[in-house]
Design a protein around this motif. Structure first.
Motif, short mmCIF file in Angstrom:
data_model
loop_
_atom_site.label_atom_id
_atom_site.label_comp_id
_atom_site.label_asym_id
_atom_site.label_seq_id
_atom_site.Cartn_x
_atom_site.Cartn_y
_atom_site.Cartn_z
N LYS A 1 -6.65 2.44 -3.23
CA LYS A 1 -7.03 1.67 -2.63
C LYS A 1 -6.11 0.03 -3.62
O LYS A 1 -6.73 0.55 -4.22
CB LYS A 1 -8.00 1.37 -2.62
CG LYS A 1 -8.91 1.95 -1.08
CD LYS A 1 -8.67 1.42 -0.04
CE LYS A 1 -9.85 2.22 0.74
NZ LYS A 1 -9.22 2.20 2.30
N ALA B 1 -8.07 2.89 -7.24
CA ALA B 1 -8.27 1.87 -7.03
C ALA B 1 -7.46 0.96 -7.79
O ALA B 1 -7.51 0.78 -9.07
CB ALA B 1 -9.80 1.41 -7.02
N TRP C 1 0.93 -1.46 -0.05
CA TRP C 1 0.13 0.10 -0.10
C TRP C 1 1.28 1.35 0.49
O TRP C 1 0.21 2.51 -1.13
CB TRP C 1 -0.87 -0.11 1.10
CG TRP C 1 -0.39 0.07 2.74
CD1 TRP C 1 -0.40 -0.90 2.72
CD2 TRP C 1 -0.16 1.59 2.92
NE1 TRP C 1 0.15 -0.88 4.83
CE2 TRP C 1 0.27 0.82 4.36
CE3 TRP C 1 -0.06 2.76 3.12
CZ2 TRP C 1 0.79 1.73 5.32
CZ3 TRP C 1 0.27 3.78 4.01
CH2 TRP C 1 0.72 2.80 6.00
#
Length: 126
Positions: A56, A88, A9
């Motif tokens: 994300k 995302a 992440w």
């Protein structure tokens, strides 16, 4: 996309920050983690609009659901952003996309992320 899928992440947030810098955004700050008030990245577009980004790094088979988009709408307001981008590595549900359109959030799904990473510029950043 394989290289993006392999990112954790933090690396993913740094990758998105790099794309923003490439596209002439200024004061790009990566906040990710606790205490970020929901904003993973804040910046200013080349023409001076305040930008907030949610990143994300989900599995490609997952979707961003409406509740996640609703939460980001609140984050957009909290950060007084002129431009809000939700990036995302997966698709968005129909409900999440409907909310994004209604409130002016740019939803960057997997395919658009791939194009952006390959050199395309997001329309909202122009």
């Amino acid at each position: 996309m394989a290289s993006i899928d392999a990112m954790n992440w933090r690396e993913f947030e740094q990758h998105i920050a790099g794309l923003l810098r490439r596209d002439d955004c200024t004061d790009v700050q990566v906040h990710g983690g606790s205490g970020d008030r929901g904003a993973d990245i804040t910046a200013y577009t080349a023409d001076g609009r305040r930008l907030v980004v949610q990143c994300k790094n989900f599995a490609p088979y997952r979707s961003v659901w409406s509740g996640e988009m609703q939460k980001f709408v609140g984050i957009k307001t909290l950060h007084q952003a002129d431009v809000a981008v939700y990036v995302a590595t997966c698709p968005f549900s129909r409900e999440a996309l409907d909310i994004a359109v209604q409130v002016g959030v740019t939803a960057v799904h997997r395919g658009l992320l791939e194009a952006w990473s390959a050199g395309a510029t997001l329309q909202v950043l122009r």
